[in-house]
Design a protein around this motif. Structure first.
Motif, PDB file in Angstrom:
ATOM      1  N   ARG A  47      54.312  37.300  44.573  1.00  0.00           N
ATOM      2  CA  ARG A  47      52.891  37.622  44.463  1.00  0.00           C
ATOM      3  C   ARG A  47      52.109  36.456  43.865  1.00  0.00           C
ATOM      4  O   ARG A  47      51.067  36.057  44.378  1.00  0.00           O
ATOM      5  N   ARG A  48      52.622  35.912  42.785  1.00  0.00           N
ATOM      6  CA  ARG A  48      51.923  34.820  42.102  1.00  0.00           C
ATOM      7  C   ARG A  48      51.899  33.558  42.961  1.00  0.00           C
ATOM      8  O   ARG A  48      50.894  32.834  42.998  1.00  0.00           O
ATOM      9  N   GLN A  49      52.989  33.289  43.662  1.00  0.00           N
ATOM     10  CA  GLN A  49      53.044  32.093  44.503  1.00  0.00           C
ATOM     11  C   GLN A  49      52.035  32.178  45.650  1.00  0.00           C
ATOM     12  O   GLN A  49      51.383  31.188  46.001  1.00  0.00           O
ATOM     13  N   THR A  90      36.005  44.430  36.102  1.00  0.00           N
ATOM     14  CA  THR A  90      36.252  44.792  34.703  1.00  0.00           C
ATOM     15  C   THR A  90      37.429  45.751  34.571  1.00  0.00           C
ATOM     16  O   THR A  90      38.386  45.471  33.857  1.00  0.00           O
ATOM     17  N   ASP A  91      37.374  46.867  35.269  1.00  0.00           N
ATOM     18  CA  ASP A  91      38.450  47.863  35.191  1.00  0.00           C
ATOM     19  C   ASP A  91      39.297  47.785  36.455  1.00  0.00           C
ATOM     20  O   ASP A  91      38.812  48.046  37.561  1.00  0.00           O
ATOM     21  N   VAL A  92      40.566  47.414  36.298  1.00  0.00           N
ATOM     22  CA  VAL A  92      41.471  47.242  37.430  1.00  0.00           C
ATOM     23  C   VAL A  92      42.717  48.083  37.208  1.00  0.00           C
ATOM     24  O   VAL A  92      43.304  48.071  36.116  1.00  0.00           O
ATOM     25  N   VAL A  93      43.129  48.815  38.235  1.00  0.00           N
ATOM     26  CA  VAL A  93      44.403  49.530  38.233  1.00  0.00           C
ATOM     27  C   VAL A  93      45.282  48.881  39.285  1.00  0.00           C
ATOM     28  O   VAL A  93      44.944  48.877  40.472  1.00  0.00           O
ATOM     29  N   ASN A  94      46.413  48.310  38.853  1.00  0.00           N
ATOM     30  CA  ASN A  94      47.338  47.624  39.758  1.00  0.00           C
ATOM     31  C   ASN A  94      48.540  48.534  39.999  1.00  0.00           C
ATOM     32  O   ASN A  94      49.295  48.840  39.074  1.00  0.00           O
ATOM     33  N   PHE A  95      48.719  48.948  41.264  1.00  0.00           N
ATOM     34  CA  PHE A  95      49.801  49.864  41.610  1.00  0.00           C
ATOM     35  C   PHE A  95      51.080  49.141  42.034  1.00  0.00           C
ATOM     36  O   PHE A  95      52.089  49.802  42.300  1.00  0.00           O
ATOM     37  N   SER A  96      51.053  47.818  42.120  1.00  0.00           N
ATOM     38  CA  SER A  96      52.158  47.075  42.737  1.00  0.00           C
ATOM     39  C   SER A  96      53.078  46.374  41.749  1.00  0.00           C
ATOM     40  O   SER A  96      54.014  45.705  42.165  1.00  0.00           O
ATOM     41  N   GLN A 115      46.758  39.071  36.490  1.00  0.00           N
ATOM     42  CA  GLN A 115      46.341  40.467  36.418  1.00  0.00           C
ATOM     43  C   GLN A 115      46.632  41.185  37.728  1.00  0.00           C
ATOM     44  O   GLN A 115      47.072  42.330  37.739  1.00  0.00           O
ATOM     45  N   PHE A 116      46.362  40.540  38.846  1.00  0.00           N
ATOM     46  CA  PHE A 116      46.761  41.021  40.168  1.00  0.00           C
ATOM     47  C   PHE A 116      46.827  39.819  41.081  1.00  0.00           C
ATOM     48  O   PHE A 116      46.251  38.759  40.795  1.00  0.00           O
TER      49      PHE A 116
END
Length: 278
Positions: free
Chosen positions: A47-49, A158-164, A116-117
């Motif tokens: 993901r980061r790459q 501002t508000d993030v929900v990461n499901f992965s 963060q995502f």
């Protein structure tokens, strides 16, 4: 004069062509490099790459085209030194008035730096929910499940929900009728759950029957949970419901359905005096 114009035009054309080739080659090298890193033995975060690859492609594109513009201006014998100095002063003035733009860039930097995502993650930002298509220094693009594309200035994220990031939990509720033997149904469900990890490779741990979740006026609800790979709980839940329905049908377990109870009174029971005598 015409020779000078032709020479300048040819020079500008060569600058544009070379800049386009450099951008394409640079993007290809960046993608190849990060593809090798992802498949390498060090197990880099995919993901980061992917996110860093997209970001570097954007930075290289901006840098090359900026240098190309400077080169084109030089071809027209424009004093670049004074232009750059003036652009610096103008940029400082614009910076005070473009605080939101600066905020977007700084926020985008921290989103990428803190991971963060990333590109490919399934996230919820405000009211939007979908897969991250691109993260830039100024905006973030999220593609919804039905195809719509949400574009957010990074300063508004501002508000993030990461499901992965972490594993998901598939939750399946099973409705059975009041007439069913709960102990037998629990035993059948336990037998059914034993073979599920072999059938669904997305399941990480053996599914678990939690027991009776709720009792309503028409049915008894039993809950099953299963830990799955990130974002695989939707598909696993649908598969478990289908297979469990077929399994319970084979075992003769009745599912609840709406019922109507009719009470018929005799004429004597509807008479208050008769009821009082009884």
């Amino acid at each position: 004069m015409w020779l000078n114009i032709a020479f300048v035009g040819l020079k500008v054309l060569m600058i544009i062509v070379v800049a386009g080739i450099v951008v394409r080659v640079a993007k290809m090298l960046i993608r190849k490099t990060f593809s090798v890193r992802i498949k390498g033995p060090l197990k880099y975060n995919e993901r980061r790459q992917q996110t860093m690859s997209k970001l570097l492609e954007n930075v290289v594109t901006y840098a090359v085209y900026f240098m190309a513009i400077i080169a084109v201006l030089s071809a027209f014998t424009i004093d670049i030194t004074g232009l750059i100095a003036g652009a610096g002063v103008l940029g400082l003035a614009v910076g005070f008035g473009a605080q939101n733009l600066v905020k977007d860039v700084i926020t985008g930097f921290f989103i990428i730096f803190e991971d963060q995502f990333s590109v490919g993650d399934y996230v919820r930002i405000g009211q939007a929910e979908g897969t991250v298509e691109e993260i830039g220094l100024r905006t973030t693009k999220v593609k919804g499940f039905t195809g719509e594309l949400f574009i957010f200035p990074n300063g508004n994220v501002t508000d993030v929900v990461n499901f992965s990031i972490h594993n998901s939990i598939a939750v399946v509720d099973v409705n059975i009728s009041y007439e069913s033997d709960i102990a037998r149904v629990e035993r059948l469900i336990q037998e059914f759950l034993v073979d599920l990890p072999e059938k669904y490779e997305q399941i990480i741990k053996p599914p678990e029957l939690l027991g009776v979740q709720n009792i309503t006026t028409t049915e008894i609800i039993m809950r099953i949970t299963a830990e799955t790979l990130p974002m695989q709980h939707f598909a696993v839940s649908r598969g478990i419901r289908r297979d469990l329905k077929e399994y319970l049908d084979q075992k003769g377990v009745e599912i609840p359905y709406p019922r109507m109870v009719m009470v018929q009174r005799s004429p004597e029971e509807s008479n208050p005096s008769v009821i009082a005598k009884k």
